[in-house]
Design an enzyme around this catalytic site. Structure first.
Site: not given
Ligand code: CMC
Length: 429
Positions: A268, A307, A363
């Protein structure tokens, strides 16, 4: 003639049900009537991570993740970033309308004249370990403020609520700046109410021996725009935490400490810190392809990408990228920018990221700007928490005034042991 209802047939029983549709949602409680036997509990929806569950109606922030749209109270984020300032946006988010001049002047005066903290809070902050993470200090101090303002517990009184909201917006920059000065081993600088909200924050961070601190106007404006971009983001993890904690009718300081704790995590608001640590670790543009391979092999996440809601682009990231140059003109170019641009270029062309709709989020670039402004990396989540204060508090108030809201209490699907008898120690295998 279409009907605003959903017909559901339970194939276990052959029975059909009509579920009312309102605002493209069904009411989860309507599922409860779906049973095989009359004494069954009834059907629940199962949604870990709340991926497709609306927990509230809201009039504050609108996001269209597919189109990359973000609006506060209807106003596009691009227009607010270009023409407004953080305190005006905070007013808009809280009250629902832009202020007229008299309303703005009063609001600004009220905020800028509540920036001091009680000296006991100053002493409390000095007691942290010399290298304490500033976000840990921030969270603990906000929680500690509930003991200084016990009247904050009277959450059903509108005037009292507004007083606590103004206090929190006014004092969070002071608490944040004190945690920074503590980390740097520098004496605390007290607020200067002549300066703007962000100008005063820069004063409390940077002032040394000057009689009067003059913030650099370009950095003051850039920080103000970053604050506007971070002010609210509807039902994200931290805001959901604020609403959940607040739903038990706790005071706003305790609830906000919980929201800030949720923000701290690297998935986050802690992602800006994680992005910078990642860029430092990559170290050179030539190492980018190997790093991206590691991400694709699931060894790591590409921090600052992806996201839950935005599946096209994050409009906040586009605005941040556009103000980076203005900041670099003052601070000099951050060499990590080249690594970030190369990461973005490779990732946006690669099928792994394209298929999963992974784009830079807010971010990805904010940390590069903060670092160019000489903030230590550990301060980045705190810089997110200051402006998010208004989002948390406006959403908290909306929740309190919403007659449909109840104490938050999700259900579970129990898959553990059935009833069994206690076994005394000597009889256990
Ligand atoms: N790097 C590599 N793979 C990723 C990433 C990433 N940053 N984010 C998602 N994926 C992959 C994930 O492994 C999954 O793949 P598969 O379907 O093959 O298993 C697919 O993309 C869908 O991801 P998800 O984890 O189901 O998506 P989510 O909506 O649950 O998670 C997230 C969203 C923001 C937590 C995630 O994208 C993440 O961990 N990003 C990195 C951390 C980050 O930058 N966070 C800041 C978010 S914006 C500001 C805020 O929220 O405060």
């Amino acid at each position: 003639m279409t009907k605003d209802s959903l017909s559901v047939t339970d194939n276990r029983t052959g029975k059909s049900y009509e579920l009312a549709i309102k605002n493209d949602t069904i009411n989860a409680m309507d599922l409860r009537q779906i049973k095989v036997n009359p004494d069954d509990f009834g059907m629940l929806s199962y949604d870990p991570g709340f991926k497709n569950t609306a927990s509230t109606e809201s009039t504050i922030t609108y996001i269209d993740g597919a189109k990359g749209i973000l609006r506060y109270r209807g106003y596009p984020i691009e227009q607010l970033a270009a023409s407004s300032n953080y305190l005006e946006v905070a007013y808009l988010i809280l009250f629902g309308e832009l202020p007229n001049q008299a309303q703005y002047d009063k609001w600004e005066y009220d905020i800028l004249h509540h920036t001091f903290v009680h000296e006991n809070i100053t002493d409390f902050m000095k007691a942290f370990r010399y290298d304490a993470h500033p976000m840990g200090m921030f969270i603990a101090t906000i929680a500690g403020m509930s003991t200084f303002y016990p009247e904050g517990r009277d959450i059903h009184d509108a005037d009292n609520r507004l007083r606590q909201i103004e206090r929190l917006i006014a004092k969070t920059p002071t608490v944040a700046a004190f945690s920074y000065r503590h980390l740097r081993g520098l004496p605390f600088v007290y607020p200067d109410n002549d300066l703007s909200y962000t100008g005063n924050f820069l004063n409390m961070l940077d002032k040394m021996t000057q009689i009067k601190y003059k913030p650099n106007p370009a950095l003051e404006r850039a920080l103000d725009v970053l604050f506007i971009l971070h002010a609210d983001h509807e039902q994200n993890c931290g805001t959901a935490a604020m609403r959940v904690i607040g739903s038990s009718e706790t005071d706003p300081y305790s609830a906000m400490a919980g929201a800030a704790a949720a923000l701290y995590g690297p998935l986050h608001g802690g992602a800006n810190e994680a992005v910078l640590r990642m860029l430092v670790e990559i170290g050179d543009v030539k190492n980018v392809p190997a790093f991206v391979e590691g991400v694709k092999n699931r060894e790591r996440l590409l921090m600052g990408f992806g996201h839950r809601v935005y599946k096209n682009f994050d409009p906040r990231a586009s605005i941040i990228k556009s103000i980076a140059d203005e900041v670099f003109e003052v601070t000099g170019r951050n060499p990590l920018l080249d690594i970030a641009l190369e990461l973005e270029r490779i990732a946006l062309e690669d099928d792994f990221f394209v298929q999963r709709n992974l784009y830079p989020n807010v971010d990805f670039y904010s940390g590069i700007i903060y670092q160019a402004m000489k903030f230590p990396i550990a301060m980045f989540p705190v810089l997110f928490a200051i402006p998010r204060t208004i989002g948390w508090l406006a959403q908290w108030q909306e929740m309190l005034l919403d007659k449909e809201q109840k104490i938050a209490r999700p259900r579970q699907v129990y898959l553990g042991s059935d009833e069994r008898d206690y076994v005394s120690m000597e009889d256990r295998k």
